[in-house]
Design an enzyme around this catalytic site. Structure first.
Site, mmCIF file in Angstrom:
data_model
loop_
_atom_site.group_PDB
_atom_site.id
_atom_site.type_symbol
_atom_site.label_atom_id
_atom_site.label_comp_id
_atom_site.label_asym_id
_atom_site.label_seq_id
_atom_site.Cartn_x
_atom_site.Cartn_y
_atom_site.Cartn_z
ATOM 1 N N ASP A 50 -20.125 3.454 -40.931
ATOM 2 C CA ASP A 50 -20.454 5.388 -39.732
ATOM 3 C C ASP A 50 -21.463 5.492 -41.140
ATOM 4 O O ASP A 50 -21.515 5.225 -42.328
ATOM 5 C CB ASP A 50 -19.417 5.985 -39.857
ATOM 6 C CG ASP A 50 -19.709 7.009 -38.598
ATOM 7 O OD1 ASP A 50 -19.661 6.724 -37.584
ATOM 8 O OD2 ASP A 50 -20.772 7.685 -38.852
ATOM 9 N N ASN A 104 -21.399 -0.382 -31.631
ATOM 10 C CA ASN A 104 -21.106 0.562 -31.281
ATOM 11 C C ASN A 104 -22.157 1.681 -31.890
ATOM 12 O O ASN A 104 -22.003 2.708 -30.610
ATOM 13 C CB ASN A 104 -20.167 0.900 -31.927
ATOM 14 C CG ASN A 104 -19.190 2.518 -30.842
ATOM 15 O OD1 ASN A 104 -19.367 2.492 -29.670
ATOM 16 N ND2 ASN A 104 -18.954 3.632 -31.743
ATOM 17 N N TYR A 170 -32.587 7.246 -24.301
ATOM 18 C CA TYR A 170 -31.344 7.024 -24.091
ATOM 19 C C TYR A 170 -31.276 5.905 -23.152
ATOM 20 O O TYR A 170 -30.416 4.718 -23.657
ATOM 21 C CB TYR A 170 -30.122 8.427 -23.633
ATOM 22 C CG TYR A 170 -29.170 7.360 -24.125
ATOM 23 C CD1 TYR A 170 -28.648 6.600 -25.693
ATOM 24 C CD2 TYR A 170 -27.802 7.452 -23.386
ATOM 25 C CE1 TYR A 170 -26.817 7.060 -25.993
ATOM 26 C CE2 TYR A 170 -26.374 7.340 -23.142
ATOM 27 C CZ TYR A 170 -26.164 7.119 -25.188
ATOM 28 O OH TYR A 170 -24.891 6.305 -24.891
#
Length: 262
Positions: A50, A104, A170
């Protein structure tokens, strides 16, 4: 209609026994975090990453308390090529190889096209689409160097198939992830690498609730025939299936994880 509750949380079945899995954007409470946990419960060793170092460290400590040295953490911003490469190199150095990459990382936001700036458009695409491309490229090359084989699972979205207000950037990025999945799967197939994607509708978690209005969340949940959003682990279960040998004849596919027609 009344919401149909989520089923009982399933036990692991060692579907990823001995596999080394890398999961991007795995801190926090969302799909990435749930995927990391499910992969560990299925017997894998997992490298979580992350960009947010503190949250990543907290998630590593939480998982390590249960799974010991089968979990490792490496900070990575998927918009920085050097960090993406360092993530894959670091995972292979830690566990000897990698077997699965779960892409992800993604970034959203709500703004109408007529009000959208170049920066808003570019930022969402750089994280969500180009970041997936960077990690996919690095993973394929790593798999080839290891002698072939390997799996990539991308996180797309049903919004890549359907229209929603204030989501052009998006939606374009997620549609791009779907196209990248299909085309990269063809490129990688001669090396024994499989690439698929999940396409969730709505999975409820704390961060989504923080950045999305209650009205929109209620509306999206009502569209589902189960009358509720998915639990993040319900999406993670499908990611685990695609990462496992149970999906050995699947590549270039985008699997809708939804209780409605996309």
């Amino acid at each position: 209609m009344n919401a149909i509750p989520a089923p009982q949380y399933p036990q692991g079945r060692n579907l990823l026994d001995g596999k080394v899995v890398v999961v991007t954007a795995a801190a926090g409470t969302g799909i990435g975090s749930a995927t990391a946990r499910r992969c560990l419960e299925e017997g894998g060793s997992v490298v979580i990453s992350d960009w947010h170092e503190r949250r990543l460290g907290e998630k590593r400590d939480e998982l390590a308390a249960e799974f010991g040295d089968r979990v490792h953490a490496i900070t990575c911003d998927v918009t920085v090529e050097e960090q993406v490469q360092a993530l894959l190199d670091g995972a292979a150095e830690r566990y000897g190889r990698i077997d699965v990459l779960v892409n992800n990382a993604g970034l959203g936001g709500s703004v109408a096209v007529q009000d959208m700036t170049d920066e808003q458009w570019s930022r969402v695409l750089d994280v969500t689409l180009t970041g997936t491309f960077r990690a996919t490229r690095a993973a394929i090359n790593r798999f080839i160097a290891q002698g072939g084989g390997g799996v990539i699972v991308n996180n797309a979205s049903v919004i890549g198939w359907r229209a929603q207000a204030e989501q052009a950037h998006y939606a374009a990025a997620k549609a791009g992830v779907m196209a990248l999945t299909r085309c990269s799967a063809v490129d990688a197939a001669p090396h024994g690498v499989r690439i698929n994607a999940v396409s969730p509708s709505i999975a409820m978690h704390a961060f989504l609730a923080k950045v999305t209005s209650d009205e929109l969340l209620d509306e999206l949940s009502r569209r589902e025939v189960f009358g509720r959003a998915a639990e993040p682990w319900e999406v993670a279960n499908v990611i685990v299936f695609l990462a496992s040998d149970y999906s050995s004849y699947m590549t270039g596919e985008v699997v809708s994880v939804s209780s409605q027609h996309a």
